[in-house]
Design an enzyme around this catalytic site. Sequence first.
Site: not given
Ligand code: NAD
Length: 251
Positions: A162, A11-12, A91, A160
């Site tokens: 882990a 979604s985002r 993701n 997180y």
């Molecule tokens: P975000 O919060 O913008 O997006 C997370 C997404 O996961 C959202 O679309 C949300 O709806 C979805 N989601 C959460 N729980 C869910 C569930 N139970 N079922 C289905 N969908 C679910 O965060 P982001 O930054 O885009 O993160 C995406 C990935 O990247 C994550 O795994 C996060 O750990 C990883 N990550 C992000 C960063 C950062 O700095 N943004 C750094 C390292 C890793």
Amino acid sequence: MAHTAIITGGSRGLGAAMAKKLGEMGYNVVLAFHSASSQKLTEEVAAEIEEKYGVETLIVRADVSMFEECEKLVQATIDRFGDKVSVLVNNAGITNNCNWIDITPDQYQRVIATNLLSFMHMTHLVLPYMVNHSSKEDQCNIVNISSVGGLTGVINQADYCASKAGVIGMSRALALEYAGKGIRVNCIAPGMIMTDMLRGVNQDELNALAATIPEGYIGGVEDIADAMEYLLNANYVTGQVVSPNGGFVMQ
Ligand code: NAD
């Protein structure tokens, strides 16, 4: 016929950027989203992909922390696009920010269920379709989104870290299990990337964070979409962790 790619958390943030890249690469894209409030956002991402890249999309509401919801997501994909699922991008992810005394079991179990078990569920369900049609010439790919938190420790993020280290271990083991069968499994371990995950962090704190990164700035979602594109095209790369992090962590 275009092959199909599934992405969770489409979604985002990173998920939306990678979903758009998958469309640009010519895949029909299945975007899974979680909460009702994300539906409109996901529809907009899907509409943009269809309009710009002429591929088809499907959006499915699923809480991927639950196995039955993952079954529903995969079945909806097969019903709509057939069984040639070529790409799975795991993701979806959440964080807590809590010390290990105050955190509750519910909180850390939710992080593990969302960030690690969902990757296991989805991979378990999608692999049989990949095994059926993958070959050296027509490879299938699983890209798992880990984090620098999976490579190093982050204060107040034990659950997180882990989950993200677990994703790396799982990916390496599966890369071995399916090596030579046309299925590659790799991880992306993003550093600090500007998404909703950094919402609530004020500008002074963002500046302080940026100052800890050797490249001097917080990355963009396109940095992660580019890493995914690289992995999907890199036929000799499996079991690896690509970490776009501005030099924050060096492996
Ligand atoms: P975000 O919060 O913008 O997006 C997370 C997404 O996961 C959202 O679309 C949300 O709806 C979805 N989601 C959460 N729980 C869910 C569930 N139970 N079922 C289905 N969908 C679910 O965060 P982001 O930054 O885009 O993160 C995406 C990935 O990247 C994550 O795994 C996060 O750990 C990883 N990550 C992000 C960063 C950062 O700095 N943004 C750094 C390292 C890793």
